[in-house]
Design a protein around this motif. Structure first.
Motif, PDB file in Angstrom:
ATOM      1  N   GLU A  11       0.820  -1.216   0.000  1.00 10.38           N
ATOM      2  CA  GLU A  11       0.000   0.000   0.000  1.00 10.38           C
ATOM      3  C   GLU A  11       0.852   1.264   0.000  1.00 10.38           C
ATOM      4  OE1 GLU A  11      -2.985   0.161   2.984  1.00 10.38           O
ATOM      5  OE2 GLU A  11      -3.928  -1.725   2.395  1.00 10.38           O
ATOM      6  N   ASN A  12       1.964   1.250   0.740  1.00  9.97           N
ATOM      7  CA  ASN A  12       2.817   2.434   0.784  1.00  9.97           C
ATOM      8  C   ASN A  12       3.320   2.810  -0.600  1.00  9.97           C
ATOM      9  OD1 ASN A  12       2.601   2.808   3.531  1.00  9.97           O
ATOM     10  ND2 ASN A  12       4.489   1.723   4.035  1.00  9.97           N
ATOM     11  N   HIS A  13       3.666   1.788  -1.395  1.00  3.88           N
ATOM     12  CA  HIS A  13       4.149   2.049  -2.754  1.00  3.88           C
ATOM     13  C   HIS A  13       3.026   2.575  -3.645  1.00  3.88           C
ATOM     14  CE1 HIS A  13       6.916  -1.135  -1.219  1.00  3.88           C
ATOM     15  NE2 HIS A  13       7.816  -0.327  -1.722  1.00  3.88           N
ATOM     16  N   GLN A  14       1.799   2.125  -3.393  1.00  4.25           N
ATOM     17  CA  GLN A  14       0.658   2.574  -4.196  1.00  4.25           C
ATOM     18  C   GLN A  14       0.246   3.996  -3.845  1.00  4.25           C
ATOM     19  OE1 GLN A  14      -0.526   0.825  -6.652  1.00  4.25           O
ATOM     20  NE2 GLN A  14       0.268  -1.233  -6.234  1.00  4.25           N
ATOM     21  N   ASP A  15       0.435   4.356  -2.569  1.00  8.35           N
ATOM     22  CA  ASP A  15      -0.068   5.647  -2.079  1.00  8.35           C
ATOM     23  C   ASP A  15       0.945   6.778  -2.151  1.00  8.35           C
ATOM     24  OD1 ASP A  15      -2.429   4.341  -1.505  1.00  8.35           O
ATOM     25  OD2 ASP A  15      -1.948   4.019   0.611  1.00  8.35           O
ATOM     26  N   SER A  16       2.225   6.450  -2.276  1.00  6.03           N
ATOM     27  CA  SER A  16       3.255   7.496  -2.256  1.00  6.03           C
ATOM     28  C   SER A  16       3.426   8.113  -3.639  1.00  6.03           C
ATOM     29  CB  SER A  16       4.590   6.907  -1.789  1.00  6.03           C
ATOM     30  OG  SER A  16       4.507   6.481  -0.444  1.00  6.03           O
ATOM     31  N   PRO A  17       3.128   9.406  -3.774  1.00  9.39           N
ATOM     32  CA  PRO A  17       3.237  10.055  -5.088  1.00  9.39           C
ATOM     33  C   PRO A  17       4.676  10.448  -5.428  1.00  9.39           C
ATOM     34  CG  PRO A  17       2.461  11.633  -3.460  1.00  9.39           C
ATOM     35  CD  PRO A  17       2.594  10.313  -2.742  1.00  9.39           C
ATOM     36  N   SER A  60       2.675   6.824  -8.879  1.00  8.18           N
ATOM     37  CA  SER A  60       2.974   6.206  -7.590  1.00  8.18           C
ATOM     38  C   SER A  60       4.354   5.552  -7.620  1.00  8.18           C
ATOM     39  CB  SER A  60       1.921   5.153  -7.247  1.00  8.18           C
ATOM     40  OG  SER A  60       2.031   4.045  -8.135  1.00  8.18           O
ATOM     41  N   GLU A  61       4.900   5.285  -6.440  1.00  6.39           N
ATOM     42  CA  GLU A  61       6.160   4.548  -6.391  1.00  6.39           C
ATOM     43  C   GLU A  61       6.011   3.190  -7.057  1.00  6.39           C
ATOM     44  OE1 GLU A  61       8.217   6.345  -2.319  1.00  6.39           O
ATOM     45  OE2 GLU A  61       7.187   4.413  -2.241  1.00  6.39           O
ATOM     46  N   GLU A  99       4.187   2.460  -9.619  1.00  7.90           N
ATOM     47  CA  GLU A  99       4.276   2.660 -11.072  1.00  7.90           C
ATOM     48  C   GLU A  99       5.717   2.912 -11.505  1.00  7.90           C
ATOM     49  OE1 GLU A  99       0.525   4.845 -12.836  1.00  7.90           O
ATOM     50  OE2 GLU A  99       0.961   5.661 -10.846  1.00  7.90           O
ATOM     51  N   THR A 156      12.437   4.441  -0.714  1.00  8.87           N
ATOM     52  CA  THR A 156      11.087   4.965  -0.849  1.00  8.87           C
ATOM     53  C   THR A 156      10.879   6.150   0.097  1.00  8.87           C
ATOM     54  OG1 THR A 156      10.207   3.536   0.891  1.00  8.87           O
ATOM     55  CG2 THR A 156      10.238   2.643  -1.370  1.00  8.87           C
ATOM     56  N   SER A 177      13.070   7.856  -4.319  1.00  3.55           N
ATOM     57  CA  SER A 177      11.867   8.459  -4.889  1.00  3.55           C
ATOM     58  C   SER A 177      11.881   9.982  -4.789  1.00  3.55           C
ATOM     59  CB  SER A 177      10.615   7.921  -4.186  1.00  3.55           C
ATOM     60  OG  SER A 177      10.580   8.317  -2.826  1.00  3.55           O
TER      61      SER A 177
END
Length: 319
Positions: free
Chosen positions: A32-38, A58-59, A61, A103, A280
């Motif tokens: 989730e952290n990777h999906q939510d971090s812009p 996202s991270e 992506e 990240t 990131s």
């Protein structure tokens, strides 16, 4: 190798690693952290030009796009022959298996961990002071960015310490420089902070600048208070690399075994043996973006498709 929470030392230098080893990216399970971090990225075909346009991804992506790119390079080079194909194939394989990517969550862990280390120092004696040295020309670069984050984390962890944490350029007229003239050096640490050290040039220049500033302001006794703090240090640096980076500067400016504190350690080893640790908040240029550029150019030459760089090499820096 220095273990988590332990320190290694020679008679010349102490190196302390506070946290764990950053994992190799291909072993990381996206969550989730990777999906939510812009992450702000730019669409471009060269690291040497500005992006045609920017977008937020996202991270997750960024990471998925990166491995898609490396897979295309590898599959193209495997069907090709010649020196360019061999080089591209070797790089694609190394980058796929050896990349370390910090990240947003890990960067926050690192700045918080370094902050906690200095909170302990400050709380141990009410006369202790912490200066975070940022040359004026580096205020808007990585050194200023990391120093501000660490200072903010210290104040979050213990607001009572705010008055003893100072970001300073050690220039004439700086209030902190004047204050140093009134306190003993044994009660002070002067930290030179950054996210990482790639070639060592910025680190060496910052050390030299700090030493010169202290000499100029009649504060040479505070050169013994200097130390370096990094979010992540490579294995080769922990096993003697910092000596190669710092010894010439130390010898030239009357410094002796400047200590190093890092939160993370990284399995990466030198820029010509694989990719540099990156993150990131900012992708690394030397030893990372440049070699991805070469792979991208090889792919464009063979496939005749002028595709963009992967997001991993086109992150818009947060400083």
């Amino acid at each position: 190798m220095v273990a988590q929470g332990e320190q290694s030392h020679t008679p010349e230098r102490i190196v302390v690693v506070l946290g764990p080893e950053l994992p190799l990216l291909h072993k990381v399970e996206l969550g989730e952290n990777h999906q939510d971090s812009p992450v702000m990225v730019g669409e471009k075909t060269s690291i040497y030009s500005g992006p045609d346009k920017q977008k937020i991804v996202s991270e997750a992506e960024v990471i998925t796009d990166y491995y898609d790119f490396l897979s295309r390079v590898q599959s193209t080079a495997e069907k090709d022959s010649g020196a360019k194909a061999e080089t591209a194939l070797g790089d694609a394989r190394r980058f796929a298996s050896e990349t370390v990517f910090m990240t947003k969550t890990e960067r926050e862990d690192a700045t918080r961990g370094l902050a906690a280390h200095y909170v302990k120092y400050l709380a141990g004696d009410s006369t202790h002071e912490l200066l975070l040295f940022v040359p004026i020309r580096r205020h808007d670069h990585s050194q200023g960015f990391v120093s501000r984050e660490i200072a903010a984390q210290i104040k979050n962890l213990d607001p009572t310490l705010a008055g003893r944490v100072h970001i300073t350029s050690l220039e004439e007229g700086d209030d902190t420089t004047e204050d140093l003239k009134k306190i003993p050096e044994k009660n002070t640490k002067i930290g030179i902070f950054d996210d990482w050290s790639v070639t060592g040039n910025h680190l060496a220049n910052a050390l030299a600048h700090a030493a010169q500033s202290l000499d100029r302001e009649g504060l040479a006794r505070f050169k013994s208070a200097l130390e370096v703090g990094l979010l992540v240090a490579r294995d080769d640096q922990l096993q003697g690399g910092f000596d190669a980076i710092m010894q010439d500067v130390e010898a030239s400016h009357g410094l002796s075994g400047v200590p190093v504190v890092s939160y993370f350690k990284s399995p990466a080893r030198q820029q010509y043996h694989g990719p540099m640790p990156t993150g990131s908040h900012a992708s690394v240029d030397y030893g990372f973006e440049g070699r991805i550029q070469a792979m991208r150019d090889y792919l464009a030459e063979v496939t005749h498709v002028d595709e963009r760089l992967p997001w991993m090499a086109a992150i818009v820096r947060q400083y």
